[in-house]
Scaffold this active site. Sequence first.
Site, PDB file in Angstrom:
ATOM      1  CG  HIS A  89     -10.910   1.716   2.410  1.00 31.42           C
ATOM      2  ND1 HIS A  89     -11.300   2.599   1.423  1.00 31.42           N
ATOM      3  CD2 HIS A  89      -9.820   1.066   1.933  1.00 31.42           C
ATOM      4  CE1 HIS A  89     -10.479   2.497   0.396  1.00 31.42           C
ATOM      5  NE2 HIS A  89      -9.573   1.573   0.672  1.00 31.42           N
ATOM      6  CG  ASP A  98      -4.518   9.793  -2.407  1.00 27.32           C
ATOM      7  OD1 ASP A  98      -3.583   8.986  -2.475  1.00 27.32           O
ATOM      8  OD2 ASP A  98      -5.676   9.529  -2.802  1.00 27.32           O
ATOM      9  NE  ARG A 107       1.277   5.080  -5.035  1.00 26.09           N
ATOM     10  CZ  ARG A 107       0.224   4.637  -4.340  1.00 26.09           C
ATOM     11  NH1 ARG A 107      -0.728   5.473  -3.930  1.00 26.09           N
ATOM     12  NH2 ARG A 107       0.108   3.371  -4.043  1.00 26.09           N
ATOM     13  CE  LYS A 137      -7.817   7.644  -1.159  1.00 24.20           C
ATOM     14  NZ  LYS A 137      -7.370   7.069  -2.389  1.00 24.20           N
TER      15      LYS A 137
HETATM   16  N1  URA Z   1      -6.570   2.527  -3.116  1.00 22.03           N
HETATM   17  C1  URA Z   1      -6.154   3.785  -2.790  1.00 22.03           C
HETATM   18  O1  URA Z   1      -6.948   4.635  -2.439  1.00 22.03           O
HETATM   19  N2  URA Z   1      -4.849   4.052  -2.881  1.00 22.03           N
HETATM   20  C2  URA Z   1      -3.923   3.153  -3.241  1.00 22.03           C
HETATM   21  O2  URA Z   1      -2.760   3.476  -3.264  1.00 22.03           O
HETATM   22  C3  URA Z   1      -4.360   1.854  -3.582  1.00 22.03           C
HETATM   23  C4  URA Z   1      -5.701   1.561  -3.509  1.00 22.03           C
END
Ligand code: URA
Length: 437
Positions: A82, A161, A168, A187
């Site tokens: 990631h 999320d 957010r 995730k």
């Molecule tokens: N990428 C994500 O998946 N979440 C975040 O909060 C910031 C970057």
Amino acid sequence: MTPYEIIAKKRDGHTCSPEEINWLINAYTEGALPDYQMAAWLMAAFIRGLNDEEKHAITRAMLHSGIVADLSDIPGIKVDKHSTGGVGDKVSIILAPVVAAAGVPVPMISGRGLGHTGGTLDKLESIPGFKTDYDFENYRRIIRETGVCLIGQTKEIAPADKKIYALRDVTATVESIPLISASIMSKKLAEGIDALVLDVKCGSGAFMKEPERAEELARSLIGIGEAAGKTTVAYMTNMDEPLGRKVGNWLEIEECIDALNGNGPADLMEVTHHLCGAMIWLGGKARDAEEGRAISREMIHSGKAMKKFLEIVEAQQGNTEFIRHPERYPKARYQREVTATATGWVNAIDTMQIGIAGVELGAGRLKQEDTLDMKAGLIIHKKIGDKVQSGEKLATLLADNEARLDKAAPRVQNAYTIRDETVEPPTLILKYLDKNT
Ligand code: URA
């Protein structure tokens, strides 16, 4: 406790219990808690911070808001990578076939462009027909058959999320290390991985501009991964200039094709081989990361990685003709050269501005509902440390809409700092981190 009391607790700098956090996340995901109360708690968490227990609680609550994939029936140690996001960061598209060709299964859930940064899903979808919205059953089938599957976050994966991230995004609560950590790891832990390699970007094109903040984020992500029983390691890598020479969806696929054919730019390949090397090592196919890097290079030189990429594109219903013959892809209608106004050396590139220029050209979204111009983007001719003559090309901008070029060109021009002094190109691999370092 009432939502009011949980919000007030965080507002006043106290610690919320795992039960309270779990309740909050579940209530919001199910629609029982309104946006304004969730937003108020997020802002309190942003300002007051979350301790480790709260961070783990929010990650677990978001992870278990959806399905957690069980890939134990697929042989091998499953490893993903990631990146925290950058400009020209197309590493995943080269890395997935390299690592899968080395025999390590790669379950990969990727994102779309976010702010000034590009997204793997958008890039893959520039390949005509390429599908990224598989359900879990098909995701498992493709990993079993191909050794890799690249999908997006579905309704089944960490839905909490998805909803909280959107909130957010519009309430100025993104740049919080515990909230970013919980969002990313909820995730990643849902994918069915055994181990994870993180690429934490640092520099003018990254969300984390200072090395201290990037390292804090890396340690936070490692802590969550290890607490969940997944081996998690991180590289901090430089993002003070675009990675490689192309920025934009199809343009980046073109560069990946070059890379998989053995002709990738040195900086892109250095980062890619480091991340691949660690994945191949954690996947049990190398004694250490260094041997992993040698295997990674071999996967490209032997043509096995390119063969695997064609297999992936076919398995995910993309048109392989354009991978074999990228020159047949439709061309952008307009192109504009940005040239140097002074003679000297490129001392700096404001990479966030390059990313924003990419969005303005149509390679990213200004609003969620915007459609992308898959051919739009930039070709970077001059990078940090390069000598330039006044009038020489710095970058070529491409788009189907001429007005977009007018807007982006001055931004790209201003992103370059050219001075009469030499500088070294940036060091790319800044630091390796794991639970013992
Ligand atoms: N990428 C994500 O998946 N979440 C975040 O909060 C910031 C970057």
